[in-house]
Design a protein around this motif. Structure first.
Motif, PDB file in Angstrom:
ATOM      1  N   MET A   1      79.053  30.221  48.302  1.00 56.67           N
ATOM      2  CA  MET A   1      80.461  30.595  48.159  1.00 56.67           C
ATOM      3  C   MET A   1      81.215  29.642  47.249  1.00 56.67           C
ATOM      4  SD  MET A   1      82.724  32.870  48.792  1.00 56.67           S
ATOM      5  CE  MET A   1      82.081  33.840  50.150  1.00 56.67           C
ATOM      6  N   GLU A   2      80.964  28.354  47.351  1.00 58.58           N
ATOM      7  CA  GLU A   2      81.699  27.409  46.511  1.00 58.58           C
ATOM      8  C   GLU A   2      81.434  27.644  45.030  1.00 58.58           C
ATOM      9  OE1 GLU A   2      84.253  25.554  47.534  1.00 58.58           O
ATOM     10  OE2 GLU A   2      83.826  26.514  49.453  1.00 58.58           O
ATOM     11  N   LYS A   3      80.187  27.912  44.664  1.00 54.98           N
ATOM     12  CA  LYS A   3      79.864  28.215  43.265  1.00 54.98           C
ATOM     13  C   LYS A   3      80.557  29.495  42.820  1.00 54.98           C
ATOM     14  CE  LYS A   3      75.361  26.027  42.731  1.00 54.98           C
ATOM     15  NZ  LYS A   3      73.923  26.249  42.531  1.00 54.98           N
TER      16      LYS A   3
ATOM     17  N   TRP B   1      83.735  34.843  56.700  1.00 54.73           N
ATOM     18  CA  TRP B   1      83.056  36.111  56.472  1.00 54.73           C
ATOM     19  C   TRP B   1      83.317  36.639  55.064  1.00 54.73           C
ATOM     20  CZ3 TRP B   1      85.137  41.414  58.104  1.00 54.73           C
ATOM     21  CH2 TRP B   1      84.148  42.414  57.948  1.00 54.73           C
ATOM     22  N   ILE B   2      84.612  36.811  54.694  1.00 58.17           N
ATOM     23  CA  ILE B   2      84.963  37.358  53.386  1.00 58.17           C
ATOM     24  C   ILE B   2      86.053  36.504  52.745  1.00 58.17           C
ATOM     25  CG2 ILE B   2      85.821  39.353  52.096  1.00 58.17           C
ATOM     26  CD1 ILE B   2      85.253  41.089  54.530  1.00 58.17           C
ATOM     27  N   GLU B   3      85.906  36.256  51.457  1.00 58.18           N
ATOM     28  CA  GLU B   3      86.973  35.655  50.654  1.00 58.18           C
ATOM     29  C   GLU B   3      87.476  36.734  49.704  1.00 58.18           C
ATOM     30  OE1 GLU B   3      88.209  32.581  50.851  1.00 58.18           O
ATOM     31  OE2 GLU B   3      86.723  31.735  52.225  1.00 58.18           O
ATOM     32  N   TYR B   4      88.774  36.930  49.663  1.00 56.61           N
ATOM     33  CA  TYR B   4      89.383  37.902  48.757  1.00 56.61           C
ATOM     34  C   TYR B   4      89.904  37.182  47.521  1.00 56.61           C
ATOM     35  CZ  TYR B   4      89.390  42.363  51.206  1.00 56.61           C
ATOM     36  OH  TYR B   4      89.031  43.556  51.772  1.00 56.61           O
ATOM     37  N   ILE B   5      89.475  37.641  46.366  1.00 59.37           N
ATOM     38  CA  ILE B   5      89.898  37.115  45.084  1.00 59.37           C
ATOM     39  C   ILE B   5      90.798  38.168  44.438  1.00 59.37           C
ATOM     40  CG2 ILE B   5      89.108  36.261  42.837  1.00 59.37           C
ATOM     41  CD1 ILE B   5      88.151  34.663  45.403  1.00 59.37           C
ATOM     42  N   LYS B   6      92.022  37.779  44.109  1.00 57.74           N
ATOM     43  CA  LYS B   6      92.968  38.729  43.517  1.00 57.74           C
ATOM     44  C   LYS B   6      92.754  38.792  42.009  1.00 57.74           C
ATOM     45  CE  LYS B   6      97.842  39.944  43.346  1.00 57.74           C
ATOM     46  NZ  LYS B   6      99.191  39.572  43.807  1.00 57.74           N
TER      47      LYS B   6
ATOM     48  N   PHE C   1      91.057  43.637  43.867  1.00 52.06           N
ATOM     49  CA  PHE C   1      90.424  42.440  44.398  1.00 52.06           C
ATOM     50  C   PHE C   1      88.922  42.460  44.159  1.00 52.06           C
ATOM     51  CE2 PHE C   1      94.220  43.264  46.848  1.00 52.06           C
ATOM     52  CZ  PHE C   1      94.811  42.015  46.957  1.00 52.06           C
ATOM     53  N   ILE C   2      88.345  41.273  44.239  1.00 51.98           N
ATOM     54  CA  ILE C   2      86.898  41.112  44.350  1.00 51.98           C
ATOM     55  C   ILE C   2      86.678  40.491  45.720  1.00 51.98           C
ATOM     56  CG2 ILE C   2      84.847  39.911  43.498  1.00 51.98           C
ATOM     57  CD1 ILE C   2      86.141  39.995  40.694  1.00 51.98           C
ATOM     58  N   GLU C   3      85.846  41.132  46.535  1.00 58.49           N
ATOM     59  CA  GLU C   3      85.486  40.583  47.842  1.00 58.49           C
ATOM     60  C   GLU C   3      84.196  39.789  47.685  1.00 58.49           C
ATOM     61  OE1 GLU C   3      86.861  43.906  51.137  1.00 58.49           O
ATOM     62  OE2 GLU C   3      84.808  43.900  50.441  1.00 58.49           O
TER      63      GLU C   3
ATOM     64  N   PHE D   1      93.134  35.452  50.078  1.00 62.55           N
ATOM     65  CA  PHE D   1      93.066  35.234  51.518  1.00 62.55           C
ATOM     66  C   PHE D   1      91.619  35.368  51.958  1.00 62.55           C
ATOM     67  CE2 PHE D   1      93.917  39.716  50.809  1.00 62.55           C
ATOM     68  CZ  PHE D   1      93.043  40.366  51.657  1.00 62.55           C
ATOM     69  N   ASP D   2      91.369  34.999  53.204  1.00 65.69           N
ATOM     70  CA  ASP D   2      90.029  35.158  53.773  1.00 65.69           C
ATOM     71  C   ASP D   2      90.141  35.917  55.081  1.00 65.69           C
ATOM     72  OD1 ASP D   2      89.704  33.017  56.193  1.00 65.69           O
ATOM     73  OD2 ASP D   2      91.015  32.242  54.623  1.00 65.69           O
ATOM     74  N   ILE D   3      89.015  36.497  55.481  1.00 68.00           N
ATOM     75  CA  ILE D   3      88.935  37.191  56.764  1.00 68.00           C
ATOM     76  C   ILE D   3      87.738  36.613  57.520  1.00 68.00           C
ATOM     77  CG2 ILE D   3      88.575  39.397  57.939  1.00 68.00           C
ATOM     78  CD1 ILE D   3      89.788  40.775  55.493  1.00 68.00           C
TER      79      ILE D   3
END
Length: 135
Positions: free
Chosen positions: A15-17, A42-47, A53-55, A32-34
């Protein structure tokens, strides 16, 4: 009925990469994250832009085997203002280009790279003469 494409989702190995690539290099915003039901990531949301978004899902482990002419997902295409600017930006940040900037049959300029998990990304500068701009 359909209003647009809301998101594209990837299962990622690190995830960090992936966050560094999509936010640090490409300049998208971590929205945001869920967490899952146990409160774990579980999920990071990229706007990408308003409503797009990209999940990024944690826990990707097994990369599918490469096959010739697969059926299914091919690539993500991101529209850019200046193809040479994005190509230089990617190189500057250590992201190798699989295809240098080239003008396609549709008159649009494109270059190609991969995200940290090897997903193909096309960067496209739309040309006023392109079919995409004239349909």
């Amino acid at each position: 009925m359909i209003q647009g494409i809301a998101h594209l989702a990837f299962d990622v190995a690190d995830m960090e990469k992936s966050l560094h690539f999509y936010c640090g290099i490409l300049g998208f915003t971590r929205a945001f994250d869920i967490p899952d039901d146990q409160g774990r990531p579980w999920i990071e949301y990229i706007k990408v832009r308003d409503g797009q978004f990209i999940e990024l899902f944690y826990g990707g482990r097994n990369k599918p085997e490469h096959v010739q002419q697969p059926i299914g997902f091919s690539h993500l295409c991101l529209e850019v203002r200046d193809i040479h600017e994005i190509a230089g930006h990617l190189r500057k940040h250590g992201v190798p280009l699989d295809v240098e900037p080239v003008q396609g049959k549709d008159h649009n300029w494109q270059c190609w790279a991969k995200d940290p998990d090897g997903n193909r990304i096309e960067f496209m500068q739309l040309d006023p003469k392109s079919p995409q701009m004239n349909c």
